[in-house]
Motif scaffolding. Structure first.
Motif, PDB file in Angstrom:
ATOM      1  N   PHE A 111      23.855 -39.704  12.615  1.00  0.00           N
ATOM      2  CA  PHE A 111      24.483 -40.527  13.651  1.00  0.00           C
ATOM      3  C   PHE A 111      25.134 -39.639  14.709  1.00  0.00           C
ATOM      4  O   PHE A 111      25.014 -39.896  15.913  1.00  0.00           O
ATOM      5  CB  PHE A 111      25.528 -41.443  13.008  1.00  0.00           C
ATOM      6  CG  PHE A 111      25.937 -42.603  13.869  1.00  0.00           C
ATOM      7  CD1 PHE A 111      25.299 -43.827  13.751  1.00  0.00           C
ATOM      8  CD2 PHE A 111      26.960 -42.474  14.794  1.00  0.00           C
ATOM      9  CE1 PHE A 111      25.678 -44.906  14.547  1.00  0.00           C
ATOM     10  CE2 PHE A 111      27.342 -43.541  15.586  1.00  0.00           C
ATOM     11  CZ  PHE A 111      26.699 -44.763  15.466  1.00  0.00           C
ATOM     12  N   GLY A 151      20.179 -43.331  10.652  1.00  0.00           N
ATOM     13  CA  GLY A 151      21.214 -42.878  11.583  1.00  0.00           C
ATOM     14  C   GLY A 151      20.643 -42.472  12.922  1.00  0.00           C
ATOM     15  O   GLY A 151      21.181 -42.826  13.984  1.00  0.00           O
ATOM     16  N   VAL A 155      21.146 -44.716  16.842  1.00  0.00           N
ATOM     17  CA  VAL A 155      21.667 -44.156  18.094  1.00  0.00           C
ATOM     18  C   VAL A 155      20.566 -44.019  19.134  1.00  0.00           C
ATOM     19  O   VAL A 155      20.812 -44.150  20.339  1.00  0.00           O
ATOM     20  CB  VAL A 155      22.366 -42.801  17.861  1.00  0.00           C
ATOM     21  CG1 VAL A 155      23.614 -42.984  17.032  1.00  0.00           C
ATOM     22  CG2 VAL A 155      21.445 -41.792  17.204  1.00  0.00           C
ATOM     23  N   GLY A 187      26.766 -49.912  15.480  1.00  0.00           N
ATOM     24  CA  GLY A 187      25.787 -48.991  14.923  1.00  0.00           C
ATOM     25  C   GLY A 187      26.133 -48.455  13.550  1.00  0.00           C
ATOM     26  O   GLY A 187      25.242 -48.307  12.692  1.00  0.00           O
ATOM     27  N   LEU A 188      27.394 -48.152  13.300  1.00  0.00           N
ATOM     28  CA  LEU A 188      27.761 -47.562  12.008  1.00  0.00           C
ATOM     29  C   LEU A 188      27.478 -48.503  10.829  1.00  0.00           C
ATOM     30  O   LEU A 188      26.823 -48.096   9.862  1.00  0.00           O
ATOM     31  CB  LEU A 188      29.223 -47.128  12.032  1.00  0.00           C
ATOM     32  CG  LEU A 188      29.494 -45.804  12.765  1.00  0.00           C
ATOM     33  CD1 LEU A 188      30.988 -45.545  12.884  1.00  0.00           C
ATOM     34  CD2 LEU A 188      28.810 -44.643  12.041  1.00  0.00           C
ATOM     35  N   ALA A 191      23.633 -48.810  10.499  1.00  0.00           N
ATOM     36  CA  ALA A 191      23.019 -47.632   9.881  1.00  0.00           C
ATOM     37  C   ALA A 191      23.339 -47.561   8.394  1.00  0.00           C
ATOM     38  O   ALA A 191      22.509 -47.122   7.587  1.00  0.00           O
ATOM     39  CB  ALA A 191      23.501 -46.370  10.596  1.00  0.00           C
TER      40      ALA A 191
END
Length: 674
Positions: A111, A151, A155, A187-188, A191
């Motif tokens: 990430f 990850g 992104v 996103g976190l 992922a």
């Protein structure tokens, strides 16, 4: 069959042609995109010369910015690879997480490292580390590798400064800093679900061969002993993100005329931010690591060449987008979507997902869908441009399969069969797409992304101000050369008739009126086809001093106009009462072309002025009209803003629905916002 139906069928055939020519006949995507774009423009009835120009403009408009971003980002990634900076980040985080949670560490590494580099570059940077960790710990390569690609993929699809995300930011006129912040929030967890969580479940179900010839090649090298420090490497990677976020904070906290804000806006622009990070990396990861100038130059030269094909495909995707827009396909889709009341977030996701499945390219899916959905978003008040970027990015990642180069990259490096790759990589990408949309929708509940402004459902007459100029031959100004106003009573009860009956004769641009795109754009829509969305919603009245004859870009930027979707300019015409004077004043304040361009680029959906033209009288070319109307932005002219001082208002302005004409008189009302 209607013209819109023909356009939509042409677009559908174009997408099918892309699939067949790329997937079945194995033609290069760059060549296919050019061919299909030109064919689509011709089939849609565009003049042949205009088709070529539209494609060229689309390619140039995209590559003029993206090529610089790609080159700088790739060089930065190369410096991280050669210096051992990427390995330093990885080993540090692994030590913090511990071996049992090493797959979580890999996701975090990917990430972070994936922020400034392409998916393929990040993959090549980190895959040796994945092979090494899997070998040392005896952990399944799937359990370590899927978090890596999850990850990187998140992104790559959702976060600027990646090229496709940057193109979507431009298309939707989103704020880069807020987009990055939202991308981290969405996103976190996305992922995490597609990476460590899914990998832990699927790994025991995938039996890989004991020998992996590709892994053997990558685990033979040595990581540099004198790696840069974790803090310095992390600062290098995050420096462009920090600079962009600082610019966004400055835009919120500082006045538009502030010198400090101007400086932050400059250094926080994507190109400058990446350049600063790259120059910093030359010292932090180059000279400080004892690389010579010749070595650093070689790193830069070696990494730029392989990006040529990527740039060509991105540019051709931009050309395809422009042809879609100028052929009217985007407008046709927008009409259908607006009529169906579809949420722009869902629409952006669906369109991107369909193009992704069709073409296999996340970049083409994101850039093309952004071009299609952007007009709908511009005409839909309340839509968060930043969340649209995320929804489009999430849709562009679903269902990667055999027409995606990434599918084969993962298959070969992980030494999997096609069915195994479908069960791992394809499912992980689909989880990213679906989870990314779900988290984006959840975030929209907090930051606001209503598909339609709902205030109109609860309207009353209280507080509304009429800003329509009264039509009266004795008091209404008429533009030089335009049709005069003639009012006649055919019957008059005041003269003994049984009823009163009158006739009006006036030009379409008399009094308060709306210019439709057809006024100065040959393919523009007529006044009866202008959608309601830009005509109803929040508006900002900007006060322009009596001494200002031209609202140019410099004058515009002296005022707080950014973020407003509808702008009404209160100028000397209001201060002098010219809309209530039959005398035509040629020295009215006008909008200069450079200001019109700023407004169009910022995503403004409606512009209003307080005299009967927004264009300078006697201008050699109607550039202001061409710029605004060319973007589908209706212009309200002849407003009487005397009762509406500067500030924020709700606005309703509705023209007469005259079929097939370029403009019509309108009634405009505003209400002060709380």
């Amino acid at each position: 069959m209607s013209h819109n139906t023909l356009l939509l069928l042409s677009a559908a055939l174009a997408v099918v042609a892309l699939i067949v020519l790329i997937a079945r006949f194995k033609l290069h995507p760059f060549v296919v995109l050019i061919t299909v774009s030109l064919a689509l423009g011709a089939a849609a009835g565009m003049p042949l010369g205009s088709v070529v120009k539209a494609f060229q403009d689309g390619v140039g408009g995209v590559l003029g910015f993206v090529a610089i971003v790609v080159a700088l980002g790739t060089m930065l990634g190369k410096m991280m690879a050669e210096s051992g900076g990427a390995a330093r980040i990885a080993t540090t985080l692994i030590a913090l997480f511990g071996e049992p949670r090493v797959h979580w560490a890999i996701m975090v590494v990917a990430f972070i490292v994936g922020i400034p580099v392409f998916f393929q570059v990040g993959f090549m940077l980190l895959i040796p580390l994945v092979f090494t960790i899997a070998g040392r710990t005896g952990t399944s390569l799937v359990k370590i590798g899927i978090p890596l690609v999850a990850g990187l993929s998140v992104v790559h699809g959702m976060m600027p400064p990646h090229p496709a995300a940057m193109l979507a930011v431009g298309a939707y006129h989103a704020d880069i800093g807020r987009t990055i912040a939202y991308a981290i929030v969405v996103g976190l967890p996305t992922a995490a679900l597609a990476g460590p969580v899914f990998a832990s479940w699927i790994a025991p179900r995938i039996a890989l061969p004991a020998e992996n010839p590709v892994a053997a090649q990558f685990t033979g090298g040595m990581v540099p002993r004198d790696m840069p420090s974790f803090g310095l490497t992390l600062l290098t990677v995050l420096l462009p993100v920090i600079l962009m976020l600082c610019a966004s904070v400055a835009d919120v906290a500082l006045d538009t005329r502030s010198t400090v804000r101007a400086i932050f806006d400059f250094i926080g622009s994507p190109i400058v931010a990446l350049l600063v990070a790259l120059l910093f990396s030359f010292w932090a990861l180059g000279y400080r690591q004892h690389f010579t100038r010749d070595q650093i130059l070689k790193f830069a030269n070696d990494c730029v060449g392989p990006t040529a094909t990527i740039l060509l495909v991105i540019g051709a995707g931009g050309g395809f987008n422009r042809v879609l827009l100028e052929s009217g396909v985007g407008k046709a889709i927008a009409d259908v979507a607006l009529g169906s009341q579809a949420s722009p977030l869902l629409l952006a996701w669906v369109v991107a997902a369909l193009i992704r499945v069709a073409t296999g390219s996340a970049t083409v899916a994101m850039t093309t869908s952004a071009g299609i959905v952007a007009p709908i978003a511009a005409a839909t008040p309340g839509t968060s441009a930043e969340l649209l970027v995320l929804a489009t990015g999430a849709g562009s990642l679903v269902l990667s399969h055999v027409n995606d180069a990434g599918f084969w990259l993962i298959k070969e490096f992980f030494n999997m069969t096609v069915p195994q790759t479908l069960k791992t990589w394809t499912v992980a990408e689909t989880i990213i797409g679906v989870a990314g949309l779900c988290f984006t929708l959840l975030l929209s509940l907090l930051v606001g992304c209503a598909p339609r402004e709902q205030a109109a459902q609860q309207l009353s007459a209280d507080g509304w101000i009429d800003v329509t100029a009264t039509l009266d031959p004795a008091h209404t100004p008429v533009y030089a050369g335009d049709a005069p106003l003639k009012f006649e009573f055919l019957k008059d009860m005041r003269k003994g008739d049984k009823l009163t009956l009158s006739a009006y004769s006036l030009g379409a641009h008399s009094g308060t009126h709306i210019d439709a795109p057809m006024h100065f754009v040959v393919t523009g829509v007529s006044i009866d086809q202008v959608p309601l969305a830009p005509l109803i919603g929040a508006a900002r009245v900007i006060e322009i001093a009596d001494s200002i004859p031209a609202i140019d870009a410099a004058e515009l930027n002296r005022h707080d106009w950014k973020g407003a979707k509808r702008l009404l300019f209160r100028t000397r015409s209001t201060l002098r009462g010219w809309m209530d004077s039959a005398t035509f004043h040629r020295d009215f304040a006008y909008i200069a072309p450079d200001a019109a361009q700023l407004l169009a680029d910022a995503g403004v959906v409606l512009v209003g002025v307080d005299y009967i033209s927004a264009e300078q009288f006697g201008a050699p070319a109607p550039r202001t009209h061409q710029i605004l109307l060319g973007r589908g932005i209706p212009i309200v002219e002849g407003l009487d803003l005397r009762p509406a001082p500067a500030g924020d208002y709700d606005m309703i302005v509705l023209p007469l629905k005259v079929r097939g004409h370029e403009g019509a008189p309108a009634r405009a009302i505003v209400r002060k916002r709380a």
